[in-house]
Design a protein around this motif. Structure first.
Motif, PDB file in Angstrom:
ATOM      1  N   SER A   1      36.408  99.924  13.069  1.00 50.99           N
ATOM      2  CA  SER A   1      37.786  99.579  13.394  1.00 50.99           C
ATOM      3  C   SER A   1      37.738  98.852  14.741  1.00 50.99           C
ATOM      4  O   SER A   1      37.095  99.348  15.686  1.00 50.99           O
ATOM      5  CB  SER A   1      38.669 100.827  13.473  1.00 50.99           C
ATOM      6  OG  SER A   1      40.023 100.479  13.343  1.00 50.99           O
TER       7      SER A   1
ATOM      8  N   GLY B   1      47.433 105.441   6.724  1.00 51.09           N
ATOM      9  CA  GLY B   1      48.777 104.993   7.097  1.00 51.09           C
ATOM     10  C   GLY B   1      49.074 103.611   6.562  1.00 51.09           C
ATOM     11  O   GLY B   1      50.192 103.309   6.137  1.00 51.09           O
ATOM     12  N   THR B   2      48.023 102.765   6.552  1.00 49.12           N
ATOM     13  CA  THR B   2      48.197 101.415   6.008  1.00 49.12           C
ATOM     14  C   THR B   2      48.690 101.464   4.574  1.00 49.12           C
ATOM     15  O   THR B   2      49.642 100.784   4.189  1.00 49.12           O
ATOM     16  CB  THR B   2      46.848 100.656   6.059  1.00 49.12           C
ATOM     17  OG1 THR B   2      46.508 100.389   7.426  1.00 49.12           O
ATOM     18  CG2 THR B   2      46.898  99.366   5.269  1.00 49.12           C
TER      19      THR B   2
ATOM     20  N   TYR C   1      52.744  97.807  14.921  1.00 44.91           N
ATOM     21  CA  TYR C   1      51.597  97.844  14.013  1.00 44.91           C
ATOM     22  C   TYR C   1      51.890  98.853  12.915  1.00 44.91           C
ATOM     23  O   TYR C   1      52.232 100.003  13.198  1.00 44.91           O
ATOM     24  CB  TYR C   1      50.319  98.237  14.760  1.00 44.91           C
ATOM     25  CG  TYR C   1      49.083  98.255  13.881  1.00 44.91           C
ATOM     26  CD1 TYR C   1      48.424  99.454  13.613  1.00 44.91           C
ATOM     27  CD2 TYR C   1      48.577  97.094  13.312  1.00 44.91           C
ATOM     28  CE1 TYR C   1      47.292  99.488  12.805  1.00 44.91           C
ATOM     29  CE2 TYR C   1      47.446  97.111  12.502  1.00 44.91           C
ATOM     30  CZ  TYR C   1      46.810  98.305  12.251  1.00 44.91           C
ATOM     31  OH  TYR C   1      45.698  98.340  11.436  1.00 44.91           O
ATOM     32  N   HIS C   2      51.787  98.391  11.680  1.00 46.08           N
ATOM     33  CA  HIS C   2      52.063  99.265  10.529  1.00 46.08           C
ATOM     34  C   HIS C   2      50.862  99.285   9.597  1.00 46.08           C
ATOM     35  O   HIS C   2      50.996  99.347   8.379  1.00 46.08           O
ATOM     36  CB  HIS C   2      53.317  98.778   9.795  1.00 46.08           C
ATOM     37  CG  HIS C   2      54.522  98.633  10.678  1.00 46.08           C
ATOM     38  ND1 HIS C   2      55.161  99.707  11.259  1.00 46.08           N
ATOM     39  CD2 HIS C   2      55.166  97.525  11.124  1.00 46.08           C
ATOM     40  CE1 HIS C   2      56.155  99.279  11.997  1.00 46.08           C
ATOM     41  NE2 HIS C   2      56.198  97.960  11.947  1.00 46.08           N
ATOM     42  N   GLY C   3      49.650  99.182  10.185  1.00 46.91           N
ATOM     43  CA  GLY C   3      48.465  99.083   9.362  1.00 46.91           C
ATOM     44  C   GLY C   3      48.188  97.629   9.019  1.00 46.91           C
ATOM     45  O   GLY C   3      48.894  96.710   9.474  1.00 46.91           O
TER      46      GLY C   3
ATOM     47  N   ASN D   1      52.262 100.829  19.839  1.00 53.03           N
ATOM     48  CA  ASN D   1      51.162  99.871  19.645  1.00 53.03           C
ATOM     49  C   ASN D   1      51.332  98.639  20.520  1.00 53.03           C
ATOM     50  O   ASN D   1      50.638  97.629  20.325  1.00 53.03           O
ATOM     51  CB  ASN D   1      51.059  99.481  18.167  1.00 53.03           C
ATOM     52  CG  ASN D   1      50.415 100.597  17.352  1.00 53.03           C
ATOM     53  OD1 ASN D   1      49.214 100.845  17.470  1.00 53.03           O
ATOM     54  ND2 ASN D   1      51.211 101.301  16.587  1.00 53.03           N
TER      55      ASN D   1
ATOM     56  N   ASP E   1      58.359 104.061  10.607  1.00 51.16           N
ATOM     57  CA  ASP E   1      56.907 104.261  10.597  1.00 51.16           C
ATOM     58  C   ASP E   1      56.594 105.319  11.637  1.00 51.16           C
ATOM     59  O   ASP E   1      56.528 105.040  12.831  1.00 51.16           O
ATOM     60  CB  ASP E   1      56.181 102.946  10.907  1.00 51.16           C
ATOM     61  CG  ASP E   1      54.671 103.154  10.921  1.00 51.16           C
ATOM     62  OD1 ASP E   1      53.934 102.142  10.838  1.00 51.16           O
ATOM     63  OD2 ASP E   1      54.220 104.304  11.026  1.00 51.16           O
TER      64      ASP E   1
ATOM     65  N   VAL F   1      53.823 107.186  11.688  1.00 53.48           N
ATOM     66  CA  VAL F   1      52.387 107.516  11.645  1.00 53.48           C
ATOM     67  C   VAL F   1      51.960 108.119  12.974  1.00 53.48           C
ATOM     68  O   VAL F   1      51.181 109.064  13.029  1.00 53.48           O
ATOM     69  CB  VAL F   1      51.554 106.266  11.291  1.00 53.48           C
ATOM     70  CG1 VAL F   1      50.074 106.487  11.555  1.00 53.48           C
ATOM     71  CG2 VAL F   1      51.768 105.879   9.821  1.00 53.48           C
ATOM     72  N   ILE F   2      52.453 107.571  14.075  1.00 53.86           N
ATOM     73  CA  ILE F   2      52.114 108.143  15.391  1.00 53.86           C
ATOM     74  C   ILE F   2      53.122 109.218  15.801  1.00 53.86           C
ATOM     75  O   ILE F   2      52.756 110.306  16.238  1.00 53.86           O
ATOM     76  CB  ILE F   2      52.042 107.042  16.472  1.00 53.86           C
ATOM     77  CG1 ILE F   2      50.747 106.225  16.310  1.00 53.86           C
ATOM     78  CG2 ILE F   2      52.110 107.634  17.875  1.00 53.86           C
ATOM     79  CD1 ILE F   2      50.513 105.178  17.370  1.00 53.86           C
TER      80      ILE F   2
ATOM     81  N   LYS G   1      47.900 110.371  10.421  1.00 60.42           N
ATOM     82  CA  LYS G   1      47.334 111.029  11.591  1.00 60.42           C
ATOM     83  C   LYS G   1      47.529 112.553  11.597  1.00 60.42           C
ATOM     84  O   LYS G   1      46.878 113.273  10.839  1.00 60.42           O
ATOM     85  CB  LYS G   1      47.874 110.358  12.859  1.00 60.42           C
ATOM     86  CG  LYS G   1      47.463 108.866  12.934  1.00 60.42           C
ATOM     87  CD  LYS G   1      47.955 108.207  14.189  1.00 60.42           C
ATOM     88  CE  LYS G   1      47.834 106.706  14.145  1.00 60.42           C
ATOM     89  NZ  LYS G   1      46.478 106.202  14.443  1.00 60.42           N
TER      90      LYS G   1
ATOM     91  N   GLU H   1      47.669 100.707  23.848  1.00 58.79           N
ATOM     92  CA  GLU H   1      47.579 101.951  23.075  1.00 58.79           C
ATOM     93  C   GLU H   1      48.129 103.089  23.921  1.00 58.79           C
ATOM     94  O   GLU H   1      48.209 102.988  25.141  1.00 58.79           O
ATOM     95  CB  GLU H   1      46.119 102.247  22.702  1.00 58.79           C
ATOM     96  CG  GLU H   1      45.479 101.198  21.810  1.00 58.79           C
ATOM     97  CD  GLU H   1      46.008 101.210  20.382  1.00 58.79           C
ATOM     98  OE1 GLU H   1      45.673 100.289  19.630  1.00 58.79           O
ATOM     99  OE2 GLU H   1      46.768 102.141  20.034  1.00 58.79           O
TER     100      GLU H   1
HETATM  101  P1  KE4 Z   1      45.810 103.785   9.396  1.00 59.93           P
HETATM  102  O1  KE4 Z   1      45.753 102.857   8.204  1.00 59.93           O
HETATM  103  O2  KE4 Z   1      44.926 103.295  10.536  1.00 59.93           O
HETATM  104  O3  KE4 Z   1      45.597 105.256   9.037  1.00 59.93           O
HETATM  105  O4  KE4 Z   1      47.318 103.748   9.943  1.00 59.93           O
HETATM  106  C1  KE4 Z   1      47.876 102.506  10.279  1.00 59.93           C
HETATM  107  C2  KE4 Z   1      49.010 102.700  11.267  1.00 59.93           C
HETATM  108  C3  KE4 Z   1      50.308 102.638  10.785  1.00 59.93           C
HETATM  109  N1  KE4 Z   1      51.367 102.787  11.609  1.00 59.93           N
HETATM  110  C4  KE4 Z   1      51.188 103.012  12.937  1.00 59.93           C
HETATM  111  C5  KE4 Z   1      52.390 103.166  13.828  1.00 59.93           C
HETATM  112  C6  KE4 Z   1      49.874 103.091  13.486  1.00 59.93           C
HETATM  113  O5  KE4 Z   1      49.716 103.277  14.819  1.00 59.93           O
HETATM  114  C7  KE4 Z   1      48.767 102.952  12.642  1.00 59.93           C
HETATM  115  C8  KE4 Z   1      47.345 103.028  13.143  1.00 59.93           C
HETATM  116  N2  KE4 Z   1      47.211 103.207  14.564  1.00 59.93           N
HETATM  117  C9  KE4 Z   1      46.022 102.621  15.151  1.00 59.93           C
HETATM  118  C10 KE4 Z   1      46.063 102.742  16.677  1.00 59.93           C
HETATM  119  N3  KE4 Z   1      47.331 102.648  17.269  1.00 59.93           N
HETATM  120  C11 KE4 Z   1      44.789 103.275  14.595  1.00 59.93           C
HETATM  121  C12 KE4 Z   1      43.537 103.018  15.394  1.00 59.93           C
HETATM  122  C13 KE4 Z   1      42.699 101.943  14.739  1.00 59.93           C
HETATM  123  O6  KE4 Z   1      43.248 100.965  14.195  1.00 59.93           O
HETATM  124  O7  KE4 Z   1      41.462 102.103  14.807  1.00 59.93           O
END
Ligand code: KE4
Length: 436
Positions: free
Chosen positions: A34, A128-129, A155-157, A222, A250, A252-253, A278, A410
Motif C-alpha cells: 500500500s 473499505g474500498t 478518500y473512499h478507497g 484523509n 463513509d 471507515v475511519i 477498520k 493522515e
Molecule cells: P480499505 O480499502 O483500505 O480497507 O479502506 C479504504 C478507505 C475508505 N474510506 C476511508 C475514509 C479510508 O480512510 C479508507 C482507507 N484509509 C487509508 C488511510 N487513511 C488506509 C491506509 C492505506 O491506504 O494503506
C-alpha cells in the motif's frame, strides 16, 4: 525510548530491516503493498515491523516504537489485545473460510446495528474500498442516476469513481486522478471543496436530477483531520433529501472511532447508507456497507444490484470485530477522549514553547499536527500547509522512537493502550522535534 536490541545483520553490512526492505522492493511496486507505507512523503526509509503490542510496535531489528499509526485505524485497543487474539485463535481452530453463513456474522451485524440503527440491513465485505464501491453502485441503482458528489481530498478507497481529482473551481466535473481511470468514469464524479455548503448546492443546481448520492467522510481524515463546520453535515442531509439523492457516510475511519455510534451518532445525522471498515474488523480484513432497508433490499440475491465476496463475513474477521467491540463500552470512549485531549493540549504547549507555528486539530482520538499558522478547513488549505516542516518533525519523532503516520494528510490514531507514560514520551520527543 531507545530500547533498541540490535540483531546480528543477516546480509553483508545490512540490518534485517534493510534486507527485508530490499527483498520487498524486488517483489512489490515501491516495495510496499500500500503506497503510504513507502514513507515517500517524509523522505525516510520505511519501517519493517514484525510485532505490535499495546501502544508499541517492534521493527525487524528489535527497535521498539511508540505507535500512532495503529494499523491505520483498527488498533483502537492497542495491538494484540489478549481478548482479540484469543477470539481469533479460537475461531481459527474451527476452520477459516467455511463458505456459508456463520453465526458470528449475525452477532457482529447485531452489534453494528445496535450502534448505528440507520444500518437496517448491511453487508460485510473484505475492505473499505469494496464497501464504498458497493454503496455507490447501490445508490445509482436506487436512484436511477449516475453522478456521485465527493469532496476534494476525501478518500473512499481505490474504486475508479473515487479516484478523481478536482480540476479547480467550485463544482467541477472530475478529471481522472489516477492513470487507468477513464474520462467516462470521471465525468460521473463531481468534486467539491469540503465544508463548502454553497459548492454542494451549486453542484445540484448544475446537475438537477443526475446526482445519485453525496459521499462524505463526516470528519475528513484523509486530508489530515478536518471536522465538519457547524451546519455542514445538516446541509448535506437537507440538500440530498431535497433532490431525492442519497447521503452516504463513509465511516471507515470514524465508525467506532469518534464515539460508540460513530460520526452519525456524534453529529446526530442519519445517512441513507454508511460504509464501515477498520475497527469493526479489529484489524482483520473487513468492510461493511448498510442502510435503509428499502435501499439495501435492492442487493442480490433479493434485488438486481449484484455484490459478492468469497471471504465476506470471514469468521476470523467477525471474531476479531466482536472481541474488539466488546472492549468498547461507551465509558471507554470517555477515557480515550481524556487521553487524546491531554495529548492535544501538551502538543500545543510544546509547539508554543518552541515558538513553532503549529495547530492541532482533534476529533476524539483522531488528531493531526498542522504546520502552518491556520488550521485548514478543506483540502486546498491542507495542501498549503508546510509539508517540509511536517517531514522534518516526522523524522525527529522517528529518531526518538515515536512512529507517526508518514504523511501530513493522515490522522494520528490514539488507542486505549496509550497512557500517561506514552503521553510523556510523546511530548518529550515532540518538544525536541519542534525545536530541531
Ligand atoms: P480499505 O480499502 O483500505 O480497507 O479502506 C479504504 C478507505 C475508505 N474510506 C476511508 C475514509 C479510508 O480512510 C479508507 C482507507 N484509509 C487509508 C488511510 N487513511 C488506509 C491506509 C492505506 O491506504 O494503506
Amino acid at each position: 525510548m531507545n530500547d533498541t536490541v540490535p540483531r546480528p545483520p543477516t546480509g553483508v553490512g545490512r540490518t534485517r530491516v534493510q534486507e527485508v526492505a530490499a527483498l520487498a522492493a524486488a517483489s512489490f511496486p515501491g516495495g510496499v503493498n500500500s503506497p503510504v507505507r513507502a514513507f515517500r512523503a517524509v523522505g525516510r526509509d520505511p519501517v519493517v515491523l514484525v510485532r505490535g503490542e499495546g501502544a508499541y510496535v517492534h521493527d525487524a531489528d528489535g527497535t521498539r516504537y511508540l505507535d500512532y499509526i495503529g494499523g491505520w485505524g483498527p488498533a483502537i485497543l492497542g495491538h494484540a489485545h489478549p481478548a482479540v487474539v484469543e477470539a481469533v485463535r479460537d475461531a481459527a481452530s474451527r476452520g477459516f473460510a467455511l463458505g456459508a453463513t456463520h453465526p458470528s456474522e449475525v452477532e457482529l451485524a447485531s452489534r453494528v446495528r445496535a450502534a448505528m440503527p440507520s444500518m437496517e440491513l448491511l453487508r460485510f465485505t473484505s475492505s473499505g474500498t469494496e464497501a464504498a464501491m458497493s454503496a455507490l453502485r447501490l445508490a445509482r441503482a436506487a436512484t436511477g442516476r449516475d453522478v456521485v458528489v465527493k469532496f476534494a481530498g476525501a478518500y473512499h478507497g481505490h474504486a475508479d469513481a473515487f479516484l478523481v481529482e478536482a480540476g479547480s473551481g467550485i463544482a467541477t466535473q472530475g478529471i481522472p486522478g489516477s492513470a487507468g481511470v477513464t474520462e467516462a468514469v470521471a465525468r460521473d464524479t463531481i468534486v467539491v471543496p469540503f465544508n463548502d455548503r454553497e459548492a454542494v448546492s451549486l453542484a445540484f443546481d448544475r446537475d438537477p436530477g443526475r446526482i445519485a448520492a453525496v459521499i462524505v467522510e463526516p470528519v475528513a481524515a484523509n486530508i489530515g483531520v478536518v471536522p465538519p463546520v457547524p451546519g455542514f453535515l445538516e446541509h448535506l442531509r437537507q440538500v440530498t433529501l431535497a433532490h431525492d439523492a442519497l447521503l452516504i457516510f463513509d465511516e471507515v475511519i470514524t465508525g467506532f472511532r469518534v464515539g460508540p455510534r460513530g460520526a452519525q451518532g456524534l453529529y446526530g445525522i442519519t445517512p441513507d447508507l454508511t460504509v464501515l471498515g477498520k475497527i469493526v474488523g479489529g484489524g482483520m480484513a473487513i468492510g461493511a456497507y448498510g442502510g435503509r432497508r428499502d435501499i439495501m433490499s435492492l442487493v442480490a440475491p433479493v434485488g438486481p444490484v449484484y455484490q459478492a465476496g468469497t471471504l465476506s463475513g470471514h469468521p476470523l474477521a467477525m471474531a476479531a470485530g466482536i472481541a474488539t467491540l466488546e472492549q468498547l463500552p461507551p465509558e471507554r470512549y470517555a477515557l480515550l477522549e481524556a487521553v487524546s485531549a491531554e495529548l492535544e493540549r501538551c502538543l500545543i504547549a510544546a509547539a508554543r514553547d518552541a515558538q513553532r507555528d503549529v495547530s492541532v486539530i482533534r476529533v476524539g482520538s483522531l488528531l493531526t499536527v498542522w504546520f502552518g499558522r491556520v488550521a485548514p478547513v478543506d483540502a486546498a488549505a491542507a495542501l498549503a500547509s508546510d509539508r517540509a516542516a511536517f517531514a522534518r518533525f516526522f523524522g525527529g519523532m522517528l529518531d526518538r522512537r515515536i512512529l507517526l503516520p508518514p504523511s501530513q494528510f493522515e490522522a494520528w490514531f490514539v488507542s486505549l493502550a496509550h497512557g500517561g507514560r506514552e503521553l510523556e514520551a510523546t511530548i518529550d520527543a515532540a518538544s525536541e522535534a519542534f525545536r530541531a
